[in-house]
Design a protein around this motif. Sequence first.
Motif, PDB file in Angstrom:
ATOM      1  N   LEU A  97       0.826  -1.202   0.000  1.00  0.00           N
ATOM      2  CA  LEU A  97       0.000   0.000   0.000  1.00  0.00           C
ATOM      3  C   LEU A  97       0.860   1.252   0.000  1.00  0.00           C
ATOM      4  O   LEU A  97       0.592   2.230  -0.726  1.00  0.00           O
ATOM      5  N   LEU A  98       1.938   1.216   0.814  1.00  0.00           N
ATOM      6  CA  LEU A  98       2.832   2.372   0.846  1.00  0.00           C
ATOM      7  C   LEU A  98       3.497   2.614  -0.520  1.00  0.00           C
ATOM      8  O   LEU A  98       3.625   3.758  -0.984  1.00  0.00           O
ATOM      9  N   PHE A 116       2.291   1.689  -3.431  1.00  0.00           N
ATOM     10  CA  PHE A 116       1.259   2.184  -4.351  1.00  0.00           C
ATOM     11  C   PHE A 116       1.018   3.681  -4.146  1.00  0.00           C
ATOM     12  O   PHE A 116       0.906   4.456  -5.104  1.00  0.00           O
ATOM     13  N   ILE A 117       0.929   4.068  -2.869  1.00  0.00           N
ATOM     14  CA  ILE A 117       0.686   5.483  -2.570  1.00  0.00           C
ATOM     15  C   ILE A 117       1.835   6.339  -3.080  1.00  0.00           C
ATOM     16  O   ILE A 117       1.641   7.408  -3.667  1.00  0.00           O
ATOM     17  N   ALA A 133       1.652   6.513  -6.839  1.00  0.00           N
ATOM     18  CA  ALA A 133       0.505   7.343  -7.234  1.00  0.00           C
ATOM     19  C   ALA A 133       0.833   8.819  -7.082  1.00  0.00           C
ATOM     20  O   ALA A 133       0.531   9.648  -7.953  1.00  0.00           O
ATOM     21  N   VAL A 134       1.469   9.128  -5.947  1.00  0.00           N
ATOM     22  CA  VAL A 134       1.846  10.529  -5.719  1.00  0.00           C
ATOM     23  C   VAL A 134       2.861  10.990  -6.751  1.00  0.00           C
ATOM     24  O   VAL A 134       2.749  12.070  -7.337  1.00  0.00           O
TER      25      VAL A 134
END
Length: 987
Positions: free
Chosen positions: A39-40, A42-43, A46-47
Motif C-alpha cells: 500500500l505504501l 502504491f501510494i 501514485a503521488v
Amino acid sequence: MKEKFQSLLQRSQPVIKFFTNNRFLKRARITYGVLWNLLLIFIIFAVLGTAFAGGVGAGYFASLVKEEPIRPYDNMKKDIYNYEETSQLYFSNDVYLGKMRTDLEREEVSIDEVSDHLVNALIATEDEYFKEHNGVVPKAILRAIVQEFTNSASQTGGSTLTQQLIKNQILTNEVSFDRKAKEILLAMRLERFFEKEEILEAYLNVATLGRNSSGRNIAGVKSAAKGIFGVEPKDLSLAQAAFIAGLPQAPFSYTPFTNGGEVKENLEPGIARMQTVLYRMFEEGYITEEEYDTAANHDITKDFIGPLPSVNDNYPWLTVELESRAQDIISVILAEQDGYSKDDLDNNDELFEKYTTLADREMRQRGYQIHSTINKEIYDSMQKTKDAYEMYGQELTRTKIDPETGEEVELPNPVQVGAIMIENKTGKIISFVGGRDFELEQSNHATYTIRQNGSTMKPLLVYAPALEFGEIGAGSPLPDVDMTIMGGNGVPWNPQNYSFDYNGLIPARYALAESLNIPAARLYTRIFNKQPIQFLEKMGFSTLTSDEKENYSLSLGGMEQGVTLEENTNAYTTFANGGKFVDAYMIDKIVDKDGNTIFQHEGESVDVFSPETAYMTIDMMRDTFDHYAGTGRYAKTFLNFSSDWAGKSGTTQDYKDHWFIASNPNITFGTWLGYDDPQSMYRAMETYGHYGLRNIRLWSYLLNDARDFAPELIDPEGSFQAPNGVITRSFCGISGLAPSEACSQAGLVRSDLFNAQYAPSKTDDSLLKSRYVMANGKKYLALESTPEEFSQPGVILNPDFVESILNGINADPRQLIPADDEKYKNILVAENKIEDDGAAPGTVNATASGNKITWTASASNDVVGYRVFTVSGQKVASVKSDSDLVTSVGNGEYYVVAVDVAGKQSGKSNTVRIGQEKEEPKPPKEEKPKPEKPEEPKPEPGNTGGNSGDEDGGSDSGNEGGGSDSGSDSGDSSGSDSGENESSTQG
C-alpha cells in the motif's frame, strides 16, 4: 438466553483457538506487513505519477501560453466591453456612406434590463457552475479532453460562460490546444478582475443568437428578444427566455427564420432545444414543476413575429466589397505587428483564418473610418442605368440546394451584369456594378465572379507580346487558314473562326478588330516558346494555373478557371499607361477613432510592355470601334460623346459570356453579361437583339449617364500620343517585309506602324515574277512551253515562303489567297497550275459574217487561246480563251486552231471565206506533197501540222494583212504536270 449464549460460546471455541494460535498470529503479522508495504509503495507511485503528470501537463500548458502577454485590467475591460463601435464607410472625397454593412445586428443592454428567466436559463444551460467556479470547471475540461482523444461521438464541451466570452471577444474560433490553453488562462484572469454580473452582462451582449424575422443575423439578447418575439428582454416570458437561451449552442440550426426572413418549415430542432433548457432550469431549481409544465406546453410558434422594417441600404454590393477589402488590409497590419508577413498569411491557412477573424473583430469594435475611391455620383448613376436597362436577355430558371433544408429549390436565373471603371494612371476604382438584384444573388460580378474571358485575352496574351517580341507590326499579314496543331496536352487543336470561314492573309490589326480566332491562334504558336504568359502574371492575373502554360487555347481565352472583370479590365489599363501596370484599388485610407491613419494606399507600377508596344496595341484596338467589321463598331453610335476609345470584345464557348473593355486616355471601363448558371445567350435575339450588341449598348449607356457627373474624367479632350519609337513604314502585304519589285508589281505595298527597333529591313521574298494564263474563267500559272502570246505578267507566292508561313500547320496553301479578295487579284499560289492532258485540243467550228470570223470553244479543258490563219498558213490573229471568240480580218479564206497550255494546236477548223467570191469553173488541184489527214473525232497527240507563228504578226483586233510569214512547226510540246488543284486567283 444465558444457556443459548454459553452453548454458542462452546461451539466457537475451535475457531477462537485457531485465530489465537501462535502460528496463525505469526502468519497474520507477516501478511499485514506485506500488504502495508504494498500500500505504501502504491501510494508513493501514485503521488509520484500524479506529480509527474501534473508537471508534464503544467509544462505543456506553460509552453502553450508562453507567448500570451499578461493583460492588465484596463486592456481586458476594453476588449470585453468593446462591442459597440462599428466602423464607418466613406465614398471618395470624404463623402459619408454610413456604418459598415453587417449581417449581425446587436443592441447593448444592461443586466438589470434582462428577465431573470433568461439569466437563469443561460446559466442552467450553458454553465451550471457559473456562480461557483473561477473561470473554468476542471472536470468539464478533463471530460472534453478525454472525448477529444477518444474521438467520442458525444462532444459535450468544456467551456464556461467566461471562456466563451474570452473566445468571442479576445481570441478566435480556431480549434487548437494552443488557443484553448490561452482561453483557460485568460478566463481565470478575467474572473480575478470582474464580478460575476459584469461577466454575465458582457456575455448577454455578445452571444450569437441566429436570425431575426427579417433574416438578419443577430447577437445579444436585446436584438434576439426584439427580433424574434418583438418584446424587450425584461418582458420575455419563461418559454421565450428558454427559447433564446437554447440558441447559442447552434444558432443557425435552432433559429426560427431563414435568411430571407420566412419562418422555417421545420421548427422542431429549436423547440426541442427549448424543452431541454426548461428541463435543466427545473432540475437546477430555477422553476417549479408547474412552471415547467406550463412553459413546456406553450405553443412558442405563435409568439414569432413577422418581418421588421430594416434600415434602407442602397449600397449592399459596395458595403460588402469595402468590408472585405478593409478586412484584408487590417489582417495584414495585425499580422505584421506580430512579426508575420503577407506571404505568411497567404501560405498558412491557420494564420490567415486567425488574422482575418481578428481583423473582422477590429472593424466592428474599433470605430475605424474607411475611405474609398468610389465616386458617389457616378456610382449612383450606374445603378440607376443598370436598373432601367431592359435588353439584358431572356430570364431562365435554375435549381439550387437550400443549405438549411437540403432540398432543391427553383430560382430565377436572369442574365447578370458586371461593370467596373478604373482610372488608368492611379488605379482608382471609380465605380462598379455588382449585379442585377442583391436579394437574388449576392456575388459581386465586377470583383468576385470568375469566368473565361474569351477574345479579350487576345491583346493581352497574343498581339501585345508579339509586338513586344518584334514578331509583327500593327498591320503585318497573318494567315487566316485552316489549321490543326498538336497541343501541349497531346490533343490536336483545330480552332475555328466565329463565321467558320477563312480570309487568307489578313493584316494583324483587322484580324484583331474582327476578332478572328485563327490568326490569333497561329500567332500564339509563333511566340509560344517565349512564354508570353509572363505578361499576364505581371498584369495581375491571379487565377492562372501551371497547366495553362502548355495550353494553346489560352490565347483565345480558354482559361481553366477564369478571371474577374476587375482583373481583366485592370490589365487593359496597362496599354493606356504606356505599358506600365498599376494595380487597381478601392480603399484609399483607413483612420482609427483617434484620427491616426493606420493605412494609406501607395500605388506602384510594374513595367510590362514598352511604350511602343502599348501605343501600337492601342492603335490596333481603335479599329474595334472604327473598322467596318470591328466587333465594337456600334459603340460609337450609342455613345453621345466622342472620345479616343480603344478596346476589345470577347465571347466565350457556346456564347455563355460576353465582355467589352475599352480605354480612353483617362479611364478603362469594362462590362460583362452572362448567366450565373452558365447558359448560352444566343437566344431570344428577335426580342433583345444580338447578345454582343446588348452588352455594348449597356456599356455605352452607363458611360453616357455617368459622363454628366464627371465629364473631365470620362470624356477627356486629349488622345493617345505615339512615342518617338513608333514609326510608319512600307512593307509587302504578303510577307510584312520591305517591298520588292514583285510586290510592287502586284500592288501589295502597304504601310503601317512599327516599333523602330523592329521596322522591316529585309526585302520581301514571298513573291516571284511569273506569267499566267486564263482557262475556263480562272487564272493558272503558265508553263515553260506556254506560248507567250496567251499569257500575261503576274506574280506567284514563293513556295519556300508558303512553307515557312504555314510552318507545320496542316493547311491548304491556296487558302492564303481567297478567290474573292480583290486586293490579291494579281497573285497566284504556286499550286494553281492547269494540268496538260497530253492530247492536242479539240477542233473548233468557224463561221464568217461580214469581216468577222467567230468560232466555237474547244471542248478541251486546257485551252488557253486560239490562232487564226489564212489558208496559206499565215497567222493573222491570236485570241486568249477568256476573250470573245471573234476577230476581224480582211478578204480571204481562213481557218482557226485551238492552243492548249502546253502550246499544242488542234486540227484546223473548217475554212471560211471573207469578201466577194471569185468565179472558178472548178476547184484548183491540191498540190501538197502529202494528202491532208482526214479529221478525226479525237486528234492524236503529237504534231498537228498547224503553224504556231509568232505574235508580232496578227493581233486580237484582226489587223488586215498583218503578220509575218515565219510559221514554224510547233511540234509536240508537253506541259509540266501540275496536278488538278484549282484555286481562284482573287482573295
